[in-house]
Write an enzyme that holds these catalytic residues in place. Sequence first.
Site, PDB file in Angstrom:
ATOM      1  N   GLU A   1       2.962  -6.773 -24.997  1.00 56.65           N
ATOM      2  CA  GLU A   1       2.080  -6.451 -23.869  1.00 56.65           C
ATOM      3  C   GLU A   1       2.580  -7.020 -22.545  1.00 56.65           C
ATOM      4  O   GLU A   1       2.418  -6.404 -21.493  1.00 56.65           O
ATOM      5  CB  GLU A   1       0.647  -6.932 -24.143  1.00 56.65           C
ATOM      6  CG  GLU A   1      -0.160  -6.000 -25.044  1.00 56.65           C
ATOM      7  CD  GLU A   1       0.106  -6.213 -26.524  1.00 56.65           C
ATOM      8  OE1 GLU A   1       0.811  -7.180 -26.864  1.00 56.65           O
ATOM      9  OE2 GLU A   1      -0.380  -5.415 -27.346  1.00 56.65           O
TER      10      GLU A   1
ATOM     11  N   HIS B   1     -11.698  -7.037 -31.207  1.00 62.35           N
ATOM     12  CA  HIS B   1     -11.364  -5.643 -30.881  1.00 62.35           C
ATOM     13  C   HIS B   1     -12.571  -4.913 -30.294  1.00 62.35           C
ATOM     14  O   HIS B   1     -12.669  -3.695 -30.377  1.00 62.35           O
ATOM     15  CB  HIS B   1     -10.866  -4.886 -32.116  1.00 62.35           C
ATOM     16  CG  HIS B   1      -9.491  -5.274 -32.557  1.00 62.35           C
ATOM     17  ND1 HIS B   1      -9.211  -6.485 -33.129  1.00 62.35           N
ATOM     18  CD2 HIS B   1      -8.306  -4.615 -32.498  1.00 62.35           C
ATOM     19  CE1 HIS B   1      -7.913  -6.560 -33.404  1.00 62.35           C
ATOM     20  NE2 HIS B   1      -7.347  -5.436 -33.032  1.00 62.35           N
TER      21      HIS B   1
END
Lengths: 340, 334
Positions: free
Chosen positions: A60, A129
């Site tokens: 990322e 999440h």
Amino acid sequence: MAQLTYRASVSLAIAQSMRKDQKVFFIGEDVGAAGGVFKATVGLLEEFGKERVMDAPISEQAILGAAMGAAMTGLRPIAEIMFSDFLAVCWDIVANQIAKTRYMSDGQINIPLVIRTANGGGSKFGAQHSQSLENWSMMIPGLKVVAPSCPSDVLGLMDSAVKDPDPVIFYEHKSLYAFKEEIEQTDISIPIGEANTLHEGKDITIIGLALMAQRAKEAALILKDKHDINAKVIDLRSLVPLDLQTIKKSVIETGHVLTVEENPRLCGWGAEISSLISEHCFKNLKGPVTRVTTPHVPLPSADILEDNTIPSVELIVNEVVKKLKENNYGNNNAIPWRNS
Amino acid sequence: MVDKLNDDIGEKKRLQLWEMMLKLRLVEKKAYDLFLQNLIKGTSHLALGQEAIAGAFGVALKQGDYTFCTYRGHAHTLARGSSIEGVLGELMGRQCGLMKGKGGSMHLTDVDKGVMGSYAIIGAHLTIANGTALASKYNKTNEVSVCFFGDGTTNIGAFHEALNMAKIWNLPIVFVCENNLYMEYTPIHEVTAVEHPAADRASAYDLDRVIVDGNDADEMLRIAEKAISKAREGKGPSLIEAKTYRHSGHSRADPGKYRPDEEVKDWMENKDPIKNYRAKLLDFNINEKIISEIEEKIKDQVEKATEISMASPIPEIKEIYTDVWANGGSEWHN
């Protein structure tokens, strides 16, 4: 007239931007060949090829760093962070680099970049999440923060986000991907910083964002049908820039305000709005601003636990009724972090 | 001894390198003096002793190429041709500073010269430099991106993410690890699994293992030119580990006492890149008068730039509220 899902509107919005401007490219994990883990980018690789739709490794920092560097040269990257929770592993690039470089360079560098990411709960994915992280980015000078609540807003706001000369974090709500809307025209533009009214009313102002804006609208329909309460529902669409004028106008009319946030209680965006309202409209208020949020806990996973954590339509209805019919301003979903 | 017959560098380029390194040394010394006079506030990380690396790349790069450096970036900024008063003015928080005082010592940026910023969070800029390299590839232009960083950076995740991405996308980029043997206050070998923190990791990313004496300016120039050509020809990234040494501590607050006296003495007396290069110029029969004239010229430039910086006004307070956004302002609500 075609019916479009929120999911399909994401890939369409990206495609429209890429067709219009060769400078736009798209980068992320599993976004090309796989079409995205939420299938929100299906078809992009086939239309634009590997040079403009880049499948990246699970890196990322490298993804956002590459997008930032490319944006510094004038390209207009759209970078995907698969789940907004993963922003935590590249937060240096977002908060220290992307947000601050324009200012520190005295305006020598522009960063016209969109970071789009799947945000929010409802999928029973557990605490890593499912988070709603708009407020993380809201508190950092230099970031624009957008969170669309419907397919047409995805289309219109993505168009503006890509054209924006500043970095925009584009929070897509996971629980809205299946949301459908009849859409006449798909190639539209909606300015960032203009709130939308989802329901008209003069008794109370309900302010929401993304999924919470849709739930507030459903609550308003029930309030009208069953409780004879006319609620104005404002969908903020973006937290930065914030459409304070629309909020003020409604609060002056109603005198009652309820914010509906999906994030945990502390430092949620509703607190900032509440503070602005007390600064700008104190004399118009008929009672304190009520904040409906998730409690100050990580999101649990099991059906019954998650469903009772994230603000529901029922909770919004109840809080409004308590406020307006019972003069009860207590908000009991917010207690555990403070002593009484 | 020098091989005068097979000189691949030549007098012209050597003098260019001499002038460049001297400028980096004398400006950095001036920055230190201005600190002692309390004219520079905040912190500062001097690159005294490491001039050959930035200097060689400064000579080897072309206009339009991109460079990224760390908070120890005064030298790398000057090496691209940024003005001395722009650098010293920024350090002193004056209007003539490169960013009018909004960035300071650790964030020197001069886009017109290809200086795409100095980055103060370890590792971040390796990933960002990939982005300018990606842009060159995307636009099918031939700029090269160069990213300087220290030995400590090789132990942070972003280093590894960036090298992997540069390799898989065959980006036109050169990563330059300036191994000055200390990660801030700690010997790098005490906190690193391998002996050569960058070079010994190269094979993990299918890159060549390149170690160079970073205080040998000629060798640095050769290595820099080779890696830059490789990138420009579309042959992908390079990782260079240049061994060097800081003459001063890590930052303003650090006298560097954790280093053995003998070690410091050896590097200062026997391995100083400037002292050694001056001797090398003489070995190549370059007229000492020319060498000295360059010294006088640079001294004069630094003094003049210092005067300009000190005479430059401090920023206006309204600057606080400018340039958060591309519209020039800082408003976040209507």
